[in-house]
Design a protein around this motif. Structure first.
Motif, mmCIF file in Angstrom:
data_model
loop_
_atom_site.group_PDB
_atom_site.id
_atom_site.type_symbol
_atom_site.label_atom_id
_atom_site.label_comp_id
_atom_site.label_asym_id
_atom_site.label_seq_id
_atom_site.Cartn_x
_atom_site.Cartn_y
_atom_site.Cartn_z
ATOM 1 N N LEU A 176 0.820 -1.208 0.000
ATOM 2 C CA LEU A 176 0.000 0.000 0.000
ATOM 3 C C LEU A 176 0.856 1.262 0.000
ATOM 4 O O LEU A 176 0.472 2.294 -0.555
ATOM 5 N N ALA A 177 2.031 1.149 0.626
ATOM 6 C CA ALA A 177 2.908 2.318 0.735
ATOM 7 C C ALA A 177 3.575 2.684 -0.583
ATOM 8 O O ALA A 177 3.851 3.862 -0.837
ATOM 9 N N ASP A 178 3.846 1.669 -1.429
ATOM 10 C CA ASP A 178 4.619 1.988 -2.643
ATOM 11 C C ASP A 178 3.905 1.643 -3.952
ATOM 12 O O ASP A 178 4.496 1.736 -5.017
ATOM 13 N N ARG A 179 2.626 1.252 -3.878
ATOM 14 C CA ARG A 179 1.877 0.948 -5.103
ATOM 15 C C ARG A 179 0.504 1.604 -5.054
ATOM 16 O O ARG A 179 -0.048 1.842 -3.981
ATOM 17 N N ASN A 180 -0.035 1.876 -6.225
ATOM 18 C CA ASN A 180 -1.353 2.502 -6.317
ATOM 19 C C ASN A 180 -2.411 1.403 -6.362
ATOM 20 O O ASN A 180 -2.661 0.805 -7.403
ATOM 21 N N ILE A 181 -3.017 1.137 -5.214
ATOM 22 C CA ILE A 181 -3.994 0.060 -5.089
ATOM 23 C C ILE A 181 -5.405 0.631 -5.161
ATOM 24 O O ILE A 181 -5.734 1.602 -4.464
ATOM 25 N N ASP A 182 -6.255 0.027 -6.004
ATOM 26 C CA ASP A 182 -7.630 0.508 -6.164
ATOM 27 C C ASP A 182 -8.613 -0.181 -5.230
ATOM 28 O O ASP A 182 -9.659 0.392 -4.887
ATOM 29 N N CYS A 232 -8.377 -3.689 8.357
ATOM 30 C CA CYS A 232 -9.445 -2.929 7.701
ATOM 31 C C CYS A 232 -9.695 -1.621 8.440
ATOM 32 O O CYS A 232 -9.851 -0.562 7.819
ATOM 33 N N ARG A 233 -9.713 -1.673 9.748
ATOM 34 C CA ARG A 233 -9.908 -0.459 10.546
ATOM 35 C C ARG A 233 -8.799 0.550 10.256
ATOM 36 O O ARG A 233 -9.044 1.754 10.125
ATOM 37 N N SER A 234 -7.579 0.065 10.127
ATOM 38 C CA SER A 234 -6.442 0.933 9.840
ATOM 39 C C SER A 234 -6.563 1.551 8.445
ATOM 40 O O SER A 234 -6.306 2.746 8.262
ATOM 41 N N VAL A 235 -6.968 0.749 7.463
ATOM 42 C CA VAL A 235 -7.148 1.251 6.097
ATOM 43 C C VAL A 235 -8.188 2.369 6.077
ATOM 44 O O VAL A 235 -8.006 3.412 5.447
ATOM 45 N N GLU A 266 -6.926 5.621 7.607
ATOM 46 C CA GLU A 266 -5.934 6.288 6.780
ATOM 47 C C GLU A 266 -6.492 6.731 5.433
ATOM 48 O O GLU A 266 -5.754 7.221 4.578
ATOM 49 N N GLY A 267 -7.792 6.534 5.220
ATOM 50 C CA GLY A 267 -8.408 6.933 3.960
ATOM 51 C C GLY A 267 -7.965 6.084 2.786
ATOM 52 O O GLY A 267 -7.843 6.582 1.662
ATOM 53 N N ARG A 293 -16.865 14.299 -4.060
ATOM 54 C CA ARG A 293 -17.245 13.095 -3.306
ATOM 55 C C ARG A 293 -16.766 13.193 -1.857
ATOM 56 O O ARG A 293 -16.088 12.316 -1.352
ATOM 57 N N ARG A 294 -17.151 14.271 -1.183
ATOM 58 C CA ARG A 294 -16.732 14.461 0.200
ATOM 59 C C ARG A 294 -17.821 15.148 1.002
ATOM 60 O O ARG A 294 -18.642 15.887 0.454
ATOM 61 N N LEU A 295 -17.805 14.879 2.305
ATOM 62 C CA LEU A 295 -18.740 15.495 3.230
ATOM 63 C C LEU A 295 -17.940 16.326 4.223
ATOM 64 O O LEU A 295 -16.954 15.850 4.794
ATOM 65 N N THR A 296 -18.336 17.583 4.421
ATOM 66 C CA THR A 296 -17.668 18.438 5.397
ATOM 67 C C THR A 296 -18.684 18.934 6.410
ATOM 68 O O THR A 296 -19.874 19.103 6.105
ATOM 69 N N ASP A 297 -18.194 19.191 7.632
ATOM 70 C CA ASP A 297 -19.084 19.676 8.682
ATOM 71 C C ASP A 297 -19.131 21.202 8.684
ATOM 72 O O ASP A 297 -18.560 21.856 7.801
ATOM 73 N N LYS A 298 -19.793 21.792 9.686
ATOM 74 C CA LYS A 298 -19.987 23.247 9.726
ATOM 75 C C LYS A 298 -18.680 24.010 9.848
ATOM 76 O O LYS A 298 -18.612 25.197 9.492
ATOM 77 N N ASP A 299 -17.617 23.332 10.312
ATOM 78 C CA ASP A 299 -16.312 23.982 10.438
ATOM 79 C C ASP A 299 -15.421 23.742 9.217
ATOM 80 O O ASP A 299 -14.249 24.134 9.218
ATOM 81 N N GLY A 300 -15.973 23.082 8.197
ATOM 82 C CA GLY A 300 -15.201 22.807 7.000
ATOM 83 C C GLY A 300 -14.303 21.588 7.106
ATOM 84 O O GLY A 300 -13.499 21.328 6.207
ATOM 85 N N GLN A 301 -14.441 20.811 8.200
ATOM 86 C CA GLN A 301 -13.630 19.613 8.381
ATOM 87 C C GLN A 301 -14.273 18.434 7.657
ATOM 88 O O GLN A 301 -15.493 18.231 7.751
ATOM 89 N N GLU A 302 -13.449 17.660 6.947
ATOM 90 C CA GLU A 302 -13.987 16.521 6.205
ATOM 91 C C GLU A 302 -14.397 15.403 7.149
ATOM 92 O O GLU A 302 -13.689 15.070 8.107
ATOM 93 N N VAL A 303 -15.552 14.818 6.878
ATOM 94 C CA VAL A 303 -16.041 13.656 7.620
ATOM 95 C C VAL A 303 -15.684 12.421 6.798
ATOM 96 O O VAL A 303 -16.122 12.281 5.650
ATOM 97 N N ALA A 304 -14.875 11.534 7.353
ATOM 98 C CA ALA A 304 -14.412 10.355 6.615
ATOM 99 C C ALA A 304 -15.558 9.378 6.392
ATOM 100 O O ALA A 304 -16.224 8.953 7.344
ATOM 101 N N LEU A 305 -15.800 9.043 5.133
ATOM 102 C CA LEU A 305 -16.842 8.093 4.769
ATOM 103 C C LEU A 305 -16.256 7.002 3.898
ATOM 104 O O LEU A 305 -15.398 7.268 3.053
ATOM 105 N N THR A 306 -16.730 5.780 4.082
ATOM 106 C CA THR A 306 -16.377 4.717 3.141
ATOM 107 C C THR A 306 -17.162 4.950 1.850
ATOM 108 O O THR A 306 -18.104 5.756 1.809
ATOM 109 N N ALA A 307 -16.787 4.236 0.783
ATOM 110 C CA ALA A 307 -17.512 4.372 -0.484
ATOM 111 C C ALA A 307 -18.981 4.027 -0.302
ATOM 112 O O ALA A 307 -19.872 4.706 -0.826
#
Length: 238
Positions: free
Chosen positions: A44-50, A67-70, A73-74, A148-162
Motif C-alpha cells: 500500500l505504501a509503494d503501489r497505487n492500489i484501487d 481494515c480499521r487501519s485502512v 488512513e483513507g 465526493r466528500r462530506l464536510t461539517d460546519k467547520d469545513g472539516q472533512e467527515v471520513a466516509l467509506t464508499a
C-alpha cells in the motif's frame, strides 16, 4: 474496469492467493498478492492500489484490525473474505469499514461481481443514475458530489467509506421520502445485492454515528417502522 485497475489480495493461504491472482488477472485486473498485514502495508505504501480483497483470519494482525487501519488512513475500498460466515462476523466487518463481505467458500464469479459493484460506488458510477456534480447542504453539513466528500460546519472533512457515501447521496438527494431497504440496496448496489442483505442497516448505523447529534435518538436519518428510512432535514443547494 480496465486492466489498469489494481487489486491487492491479502490471504495467508498460498493456494487461495494463487487461485485468486490467476482468476482476477483473467478478468482484466492487475493483481498483487500479500500473505499478511506486513506485506499488505508495504504494498500500500509503494503501489497505487484501487481495492483490497482482505481475508479476516491472518497471522499476526488480523483482517479486522487491518481494515480499521485502512479506513482510518483513507485507503482504498475493502472486500473482506472469511471462513466465519455468521451474521455477527459479517456485520462486525461492515461496521469497522469493509465495503462488502463474502463468506468462504465462495464462487469466484460472485467475488468479481462484488468487486465491480464496490469499484462502481467508489468511482461514482453506481446504479443511482448519472453522477451529480452539485453540492447539497443539511444541518450544517455540505455534501460535495463533485469531490465526493462530506464536510461539517467547520469545513472539516467527515471520513466516509464508499458505501457510506453512496448511501448518504441516495438519502440526501431524496429528502423526506421513505426509502425501503430494498430501494436503498437497488440504488447503491444494484444487482449485486443479495437476499436478506443487512448491510444497509449497518451503514445507516455508521452514518448516524458520524452525522447525528445523538445517534441513539436520530433526527436526520429516521427509521420508518416496517418501511425503511427517511432523510428528514431540509436540504438546500448553493
Amino acid at each position: 474496469m480496465t486492466e489498469t485497475t489494481h487489486l491487492l489480495v491479502v490471504d495467508d493461504d498460498r493456494e487461495i492467493r494463487d487461485l485468486l491472482t490467476r482468476y482476477l488477472t483473467r478478468h482484466g485486473y492487475r493483481v498483487t498478492a500479500a500473505k499478511d498485514g506486513a506485506e499488505m502495508r508495504r504494498f500500500l505504501a509503494d503501489r497505487n492500489i484501487d481495492l483490497i480483497v482482505l481475508d479476516l483470519m491472518l497471522p499476526g494482525e488480523d483482517g479486522l484490525s487491518l481494515c480499521r487501519s485502512v479506513r482510518a488512513e483513507g485507503g482504498p475500498p475493502v472486500v473482506m473474505l472469511s471462513a466465519m460466515g455468521e451474521d455477527a462476523d459479517r456485520i462486525l466487518g461492515l461496521e469497522i469499514g469493509a465495503d462488502d463481505y463474502l463468506p468462504k467458500p465462495f464462487n469466484p464469479r460472485e467475488l468479481v461481481a462484488r468487486i465491480k459493484a464496490v469499484l462502481r460506488r467508489a468511482q461514482g458510477t453506481s446504479h443511482a443514475g448519472p453522477v451529480a456534480t452539485g453540492s447539497v447542504h443539511f444541518c450544517g453539513f455540505t455534501l460535495d458530489q463533485a469531490q465526493r466528500r462530506l464536510t461539517d460546519k467547520d469545513g472539516q472533512e467527515v471520513a466516509l467509506t464508499a458505501g457510506e457515501y453512496e448511501l448518504l447521496v441516495a438519502l440526501a438527494t431524496r429528502p423526506r421520502r421513505v426509502l425501503s431497504r430494498d430501494d436503498l440496496l437497488e440504488i447503491t448496489r444494484g444487482r449485486s445485492a443479495g437476499p436478506f442483505d443487512r448491510s444497509i442497516d449497518v451503514q445507516i448505523s455508521r452514518l448516524r454515528r458520524k452525522i447525528e447529534p445523538d445517534p441513539a435518538d436520530p433526527t436526520i436519518i429516521k427509521t420508518v417502522r416496517s418501511g425503511g428510512y427517511i432523510f428528514s432535514p431540509e436540504v438546500s443547494a448553493p
